[in-house]
Design a protein around this motif. Structure first.
Motif, PDB file in Angstrom:
ATOM      1  N   ARG A 132      -9.495  10.672   2.882  1.00 33.45           N
ATOM      2  CA  ARG A 132      -8.379  10.001   2.208  1.00 33.45           C
ATOM      3  C   ARG A 132      -7.240  10.976   1.911  1.00 33.45           C
ATOM      4  N   SER A 143      -4.482  -0.104   7.660  1.00 39.25           N
ATOM      5  CA  SER A 143      -4.650   0.119   6.217  1.00 39.25           C
ATOM      6  C   SER A 143      -3.870  -0.892   5.395  1.00 39.25           C
ATOM      7  N   GLN A 149     -15.606  11.446   2.646  1.00 34.27           N
ATOM      8  CA  GLN A 149     -14.686  10.316   2.640  1.00 34.27           C
ATOM      9  C   GLN A 149     -13.478  10.589   1.757  1.00 34.27           C
ATOM     10  N   SER A 151      -6.300  -4.196   5.406  1.00 36.41           N
ATOM     11  CA  SER A 151      -7.493  -4.010   4.581  1.00 36.41           C
ATOM     12  C   SER A 151      -8.175  -2.713   4.998  1.00 36.41           C
ATOM     13  N   GLU A 152      -9.066  -2.240   4.142  1.00 35.30           N
ATOM     14  CA  GLU A 152      -9.811  -1.020   4.470  1.00 35.30           C
ATOM     15  C   GLU A 152     -10.704  -1.250   5.688  1.00 35.30           C
ATOM     16  N   GLU A 165       0.826  -1.207   0.000  1.00 30.16           N
ATOM     17  CA  GLU A 165       0.000   0.000   0.000  1.00 30.16           C
ATOM     18  C   GLU A 165       0.864   1.263   0.000  1.00 30.16           C
ATOM     19  N   ALA A 219      -8.660  -1.184   8.810  1.00 33.39           N
ATOM     20  CA  ALA A 219      -8.277   0.183   9.154  1.00 33.39           C
ATOM     21  C   ALA A 219      -9.382   0.884   9.941  1.00 33.39           C
ATOM     22  N   LYS A 220     -10.628   0.649   9.549  1.00 33.46           N
ATOM     23  CA  LYS A 220     -11.752   1.265  10.262  1.00 33.46           C
ATOM     24  C   LYS A 220     -11.801   0.803  11.715  1.00 33.46           C
TER      25      LYS A 220
END
Length: 361
Positions: free
Chosen positions: A307, A223, A303, A226-227, A58, A230-231
């Protein structure tokens, strides 16, 4: 080039947004973030076109690596420092805006599990770091800074505690350097261990949020998995951050008594001053999203801004980590930090796996 030093996040508090000196550093953060994005996409495209199987690295890790390379080779010119010091602002802005992706019910559901685990992690981390500091005969206030940094929220906690206990600048600088350096190493190990154990996104995110100290590295570690991870990492880390006022207050009272200084008078005011306000911002945006006060276009814009905020964050993590600074304190403090961090990572992993066994995460 000027010799690099540890960039104090406190510097950002004294830098006015009307001060044009922040522009070069912010442009450098953006350039490193975009370079990381370019490297991620270019390598993925090359691998696909040549039918190669390569790990998807990433942009988060690329940005940190580029920052680390610059900070520890050419050094960072003073013209960039005011802007680089804003990276924690972009991190907190990104987290607040990320609240639009959490419904309040999800926050409360995970928060109840996280809160119990965070309290356990906090107590064990402080006890462990204090024990190791005494065994290796570190200065008591350096031990305190390492204990607070490893148990709550890394650099922010160290800076808050430094002022509260009147610690030396060099102790704070080393504690910050150790936390950032060890956090950077966690980025290489946490995802590998998570995949090896076949952890779910929720389990891994909770572990990253609990086991990685500095907020930026915790978000980065999530992150890289995975997305969704990350949350969860953001939510778990936010829960830890909320504890900062109470722990710093406790240490302030302890050291005020030990040093025969005046005890903190208004504890409620002290707690409010130390409490990370971005936690409240995250919850506020989550409440707005829960009651559908944003339409689809607004949510997409928020959102996207989140980012972009994170894009400006991760280069600052690398740029603020100077391994040469750590040599000035010798190996004992770093060894304490390393042993403590490995033990905390193992403990928090055990807590998450155990919690998942009894309460499905």
């Amino acid at each position: 080039m000027a010799e690099p030093t540890i960039t104090s996040n406190a510097a950002s508090a004294h830098t006015s947004w009307l001060d044009l000196r922040v522009i070069p550093g912010i442009l450098l953060l953006a350039g490193i973030g975009l370079l990381g994005k370019f490297l991620e996409q270019s390598i993925a495209a090359y691998s696909k076109s040549h039918h190669l199987t390569a790990p998807n690295i990433e942009y988060v890790l690329w940005a940190i690596l580029v920052g680390l390379f610059l900070a520890n080779t050419t050094g960072i010119h003073n013209i960039f420092r005011p802007g680089i010091a804003t990276y924690e602002f972009w991190l907190k802005t990104g987290i607040v805006l990320l609240g639009s992706r959490f419904l309040l019910g999800d926050v409360l559901k995970l928060g109840s599990v996280s809160l119990v685990l965070v309290v356990i992690e906090l107590a064990l981390s402080i006890a462990l770091m204090t024990f190791l500091g005494r065994i290796f005969k570190l200065k008591p206030k350096l031990t305190t800074l390492l204990a607070v940094g490893s148990s709550i929220c890394g650099v922010s906690a160290i800076i808050a505690t430094k002022g509260a206990i009147d610690a030396d600048d060099e102790d704070a600088s080393f504690a910050i350097a150790a936390i950032l350096a060890l956090g950077a190493l966690a980025l290489f190990t946490f995802p590998v261990i998570g995949h090896w154990l076949h952890m779910s996104d929720a389990m891994y995110g909770l572990w990253a949020g609990m086991g990685v100290d500095n907020t930026a590295e915790a978000v980065a570690a999530g992150s890289l998995y995975s997305e969704a991870a990350a949350k969860v990492a953001v939510l778990a880390k936010t829960t830890r951050n909320a504890m900062i006022g109470f722990v710093v207050l406790g240490y302030a009272i302890y050291w005020a008594t030990k040093d025969s200084k005046q005890v903190v008078q208004n504890k409620a005011v002290f707690l409010w001053q130390k409490f990370p306000k971005f936690v409240l911002g995250f919850l506020f945006v989550s409440v707005l999203a829960t009651f559908h006060l944003f339409d689809k276009e607004q949510l997409a814009s928020i959102q996207n801004l989140s980012r972009w905020s994170f894009l400006l964050t991760f280069g600052g993590v690398g740029l603020s980590t100077d391994f040469r600074e750590m040599k000035k304190q010798g190996m004992r403090p770093f060894l304490v930090g390393a042993l403590g961090e490995v033990a905390i990572a193992a403990i928090t992993l055990g807590l998450v796996v155990g919690a998942n066994y009894f309460v499905r995460i």
